[in-house]
Design a protein around this motif. Structure first.
Motif, PDB file in Angstrom:
ATOM      1  N   LEU A 157       0.817  -1.215   0.000  1.00 22.91           N
ATOM      2  CA  LEU A 157       0.000   0.000   0.000  1.00 22.91           C
ATOM      3  C   LEU A 157       0.850   1.265   0.000  1.00 22.91           C
ATOM      4  O   LEU A 157       0.540   2.232  -0.689  1.00 22.91           O
ATOM      5  CB  LEU A 157      -0.928   0.017   1.219  1.00 22.91           C
ATOM      6  N   ASP A 158       1.910   1.271   0.812  1.00 22.35           N
ATOM      7  CA  ASP A 158       2.830   2.399   0.802  1.00 22.35           C
ATOM      8  C   ASP A 158       4.198   1.912   1.246  1.00 22.35           C
ATOM      9  O   ASP A 158       4.349   0.810   1.779  1.00 22.35           O
ATOM     10  CB  ASP A 158       2.330   3.574   1.652  1.00 22.35           C
ATOM     11  N   ILE A 159       5.214   2.761   1.028  1.00 22.53           N
ATOM     12  CA  ILE A 159       6.585   2.351   1.341  1.00 22.53           C
ATOM     13  C   ILE A 159       7.426   3.587   1.627  1.00 22.53           C
ATOM     14  O   ILE A 159       7.177   4.661   1.077  1.00 22.53           O
ATOM     15  CB  ILE A 159       7.191   1.524   0.175  1.00 22.53           C
ATOM     16  N   SER A 160       8.397   3.430   2.530  1.00 21.69           N
ATOM     17  CA  SER A 160       9.356   4.488   2.824  1.00 21.69           C
ATOM     18  C   SER A 160      10.714   3.829   3.028  1.00 21.69           C
ATOM     19  O   SER A 160      10.867   2.613   2.877  1.00 21.69           O
ATOM     20  CB  SER A 160       8.952   5.257   4.086  1.00 21.69           C
ATOM     21  N   SER A 221      19.961  -4.294   2.831  1.00 21.46           N
ATOM     22  CA  SER A 221      21.239  -4.225   2.125  1.00 21.46           C
ATOM     23  C   SER A 221      21.332  -2.918   1.346  1.00 21.46           C
ATOM     24  O   SER A 221      20.313  -2.254   1.084  1.00 21.46           O
ATOM     25  CB  SER A 221      21.380  -5.403   1.159  1.00 21.46           C
ATOM     26  N   GLY A 222      22.553  -2.569   0.959  1.00 19.19           N
ATOM     27  CA  GLY A 222      22.742  -1.347   0.188  1.00 19.19           C
ATOM     28  C   GLY A 222      21.985  -1.373  -1.127  1.00 19.19           C
ATOM     29  O   GLY A 222      21.382  -0.367  -1.529  1.00 19.19           O
ATOM     30  N   ALA A 223      21.982  -2.539  -1.786  1.00 17.63           N
ATOM     31  CA  ALA A 223      21.283  -2.658  -3.065  1.00 17.63           C
ATOM     32  C   ALA A 223      19.781  -2.500  -2.885  1.00 17.63           C
ATOM     33  O   ALA A 223      19.112  -1.806  -3.667  1.00 17.63           O
ATOM     34  CB  ALA A 223      21.601  -4.006  -3.706  1.00 17.63           C
ATOM     35  N   ALA A 224      19.225  -3.139  -1.835  1.00 21.17           N
ATOM     36  CA  ALA A 224      17.787  -3.028  -1.581  1.00 21.17           C
ATOM     37  C   ALA A 224      17.425  -1.595  -1.215  1.00 21.17           C
ATOM     38  O   ALA A 224      16.389  -1.071  -1.644  1.00 21.17           O
ATOM     39  CB  ALA A 224      17.384  -3.984  -0.464  1.00 21.17           C
ATOM     40  N   GLN A 225      18.287  -0.935  -0.440  1.00 23.83           N
ATOM     41  CA  GLN A 225      18.026   0.443  -0.049  1.00 23.83           C
ATOM     42  C   GLN A 225      17.971   1.348  -1.265  1.00 23.83           C
ATOM     43  O   GLN A 225      17.082   2.195  -1.387  1.00 23.83           O
ATOM     44  CB  GLN A 225      19.115   0.922   0.902  1.00 23.83           C
ATOM     45  N   ARG A 226      18.902   1.156  -2.201  1.00 22.26           N
ATOM     46  CA  ARG A 226      18.911   1.993  -3.408  1.00 22.26           C
ATOM     47  C   ARG A 226      17.678   1.735  -4.271  1.00 22.26           C
ATOM     48  O   ARG A 226      17.112   2.652  -4.868  1.00 22.26           O
ATOM     49  CB  ARG A 226      20.203   1.744  -4.193  1.00 22.26           C
ATOM     50  N   THR A 227      17.255   0.465  -4.338  1.00 22.06           N
ATOM     51  CA  THR A 227      16.058   0.127  -5.118  1.00 22.06           C
ATOM     52  C   THR A 227      14.826   0.812  -4.525  1.00 22.06           C
ATOM     53  O   THR A 227      14.013   1.383  -5.249  1.00 22.06           O
ATOM     54  CB  THR A 227      15.845  -1.403  -5.143  1.00 22.06           C
ATOM     55  N   ILE A 228      14.694   0.751  -3.194  1.00 19.88           N
ATOM     56  CA  ILE A 228      13.561   1.408  -2.543  1.00 19.88           C
ATOM     57  C   ILE A 228      13.645   2.912  -2.737  1.00 19.88           C
ATOM     58  O   ILE A 228      12.641   3.578  -3.013  1.00 19.88           O
ATOM     59  CB  ILE A 228      13.525   1.060  -1.043  1.00 19.88           C
ATOM     60  N   GLU A 229      14.840   3.455  -2.608  1.00 17.13           N
ATOM     61  CA  GLU A 229      15.034   4.897  -2.763  1.00 17.13           C
ATOM     62  C   GLU A 229      14.572   5.366  -4.138  1.00 17.13           C
ATOM     63  O   GLU A 229      13.834   6.364  -4.255  1.00 17.13           O
ATOM     64  CB  GLU A 229      16.515   5.242  -2.571  1.00 17.13           C
ATOM     65  N   ARG A 230      14.933   4.647  -5.182  1.00 22.02           N
ATOM     66  CA  ARG A 230      14.527   5.026  -6.529  1.00 22.02           C
ATOM     67  C   ARG A 230      13.003   4.942  -6.690  1.00 22.02           C
ATOM     68  O   ARG A 230      12.377   5.804  -7.302  1.00 22.02           O
ATOM     69  CB  ARG A 230      15.217   4.133  -7.565  1.00 22.02           C
ATOM     70  N   PHE A 231      12.418   3.881  -6.124  1.00 18.61           N
ATOM     71  CA  PHE A 231      10.976   3.689  -6.255  1.00 18.61           C
ATOM     72  C   PHE A 231      10.209   4.769  -5.490  1.00 18.61           C
ATOM     73  O   PHE A 231       9.214   5.311  -5.993  1.00 18.61           O
ATOM     74  CB  PHE A 231      10.600   2.296  -5.757  1.00 18.61           C
ATOM     75  N   VAL A 232      10.647   5.077  -4.272  1.00 18.12           N
ATOM     76  CA  VAL A 232       9.992   6.126  -3.484  1.00 18.12           C
ATOM     77  C   VAL A 232      10.092   7.467  -4.205  1.00 18.12           C
ATOM     78  O   VAL A 232       9.117   8.232  -4.278  1.00 18.12           O
ATOM     79  CB  VAL A 232      10.612   6.218  -2.072  1.00 18.12           C
ATOM     80  N   TYR A 233      11.254   7.741  -4.772  1.00 16.19           N
ATOM     81  CA  TYR A 233      11.444   8.992  -5.502  1.00 16.19           C
ATOM     82  C   TYR A 233      10.502   9.061  -6.705  1.00 16.19           C
ATOM     83  O   TYR A 233       9.898  10.107  -6.984  1.00 16.19           O
ATOM     84  CB  TYR A 233      12.895   9.114  -5.956  1.00 16.19           C
ATOM     85  N   GLN A 234      10.350   7.938  -7.399  1.00 13.75           N
ATOM     86  CA  GLN A 234       9.447   7.874  -8.547  1.00 13.75           C
ATOM     87  C   GLN A 234       7.998   8.139  -8.124  1.00 13.75           C
ATOM     88  O   GLN A 234       7.276   8.902  -8.774  1.00 13.75           O
ATOM     89  CB  GLN A 234       9.555   6.501  -9.213  1.00 13.75           C
ATOM     90  N   LEU A 235       7.577   7.505  -7.022  1.00 10.12           N
ATOM     91  CA  LEU A 235       6.214   7.716  -6.522  1.00 10.12           C
ATOM     92  C   LEU A 235       6.009   9.162  -6.068  1.00 10.12           C
ATOM     93  O   LEU A 235       4.943   9.749  -6.274  1.00 10.12           O
ATOM     94  CB  LEU A 235       5.919   6.757  -5.372  1.00 10.12           C
TER      95      LEU A 235
END
Length: 247
Positions: A157-160, A221-235
């Motif tokens: 539903l949401d993510i940070s 992990s660093g890779a997972a953090q970057r993936t979430i960061e990109r997705f949150v920024y996109q949203l």
């Protein structure tokens, strides 16, 4: 984009509210929203969940619903000190009790009366931007671990940077607040990320016989953090576009 995460880790100091009017107002808001309470007894590891079912300002008392798991009720009735934590619109609200609870019934259901707290902690945290997923996105979340006999599936539903909220159709889910689930995977548009997550709260949606579960990420992990960061920024960008389109 890294600023999105570093900013989310900053935090304002908690305020200690002592005004009866303020305390009563916050407790009533928690009750009306059916925000779940996390209850921890001193010197005990287990986390229990309950809800506020009444705020009696005239008699300076508050009523809790039955505890989940229900063996926590004997700790209430024996007067063990315990702390309460809940979250209201991004604010962490906490207080404690050191008294015997009074068992009673309210509208035909069991409840437990306690004195209104004289001091509550009100902690407005600057979490990383919490982005709602788009209506057309159907992002699956899979939860499993040593405490579950089978995998549970839900929809993001949401993510940070620090956690997420998941919609789960199983109203009678075996998930327990305070429990760490070692295998927690989220299917994002750019790929699936795997980590572990602690269940912080559950909220039952009675109309749809489903639940909303709030999780805090662990061992990111660093890779997972970057993936979430990109997705949150996109949203976040999409949300701003939608707001601009309204004006």
């Amino acid at each position: 984009m890294s600023d999105l995460f570093s900013e989310g880790k900053a935090s304002q100091p908690p305020q200690h509210l002592t005004s009866p009017i303020e305390i009563n107002s916050h407790l009533r808001a928690i009750m009306q929203a059916r925000d779940p309470l996390e209850i921890r007894f001193a010197d005990r590891q287990q986390v229990f969940q309950s809800y506020i079912v009444a705020v009696d300002r005239d008699n300076n008392r508050i009523a809790f619903d039955e505890l989940i798991p229900n063996d926590g009720e004997r700790h209430l009735l024996s007067g063990e000190t315990f702390s309460v934590v809940t979250h209201r619109d991004g604010v962490r609200i906490a207080w404690s009790h050191s008294q015997l609870a009074l068992a009673d019934t309210l509208d035909g259901a069991p409840c437990y009366w306690l004195s209104l707290p004289q001091d509550i902690s009100y902690h407005q945290r600057r979490n990383a931007f919490r982005a709602d997923t788009l209506p057309e996105q159907d992002l699956e979340v899979s939860i499993s671990g040593s405490k579950l006999s089978e995998q549970i599936s839900g929809r993001l539903l949401d993510i940070s940077a620090t956690g997420c909220k998941v919609h789960i159709k199983q109203a009678n889910s075996p998930l327990q607040p305070g429990q760490l689930y070692e295998s927690f995977s989220i299917c994002l548009p750019s790929g699936t990320i795997c980590l572990s997550a602690e269940l912080r709260h559950l909220k039952t949606e009675e109309a749809t016989q489903s639940i909303q579960a709030g999780f805090q990420f662990h061992q990111l992990s660093g890779a997972a953090q970057r993936t979430i960061e990109r997705f949150v920024y996109q949203l976040q960008r999409e949300a701003r576009r939608s707001d601009d389109a309204l004006f």
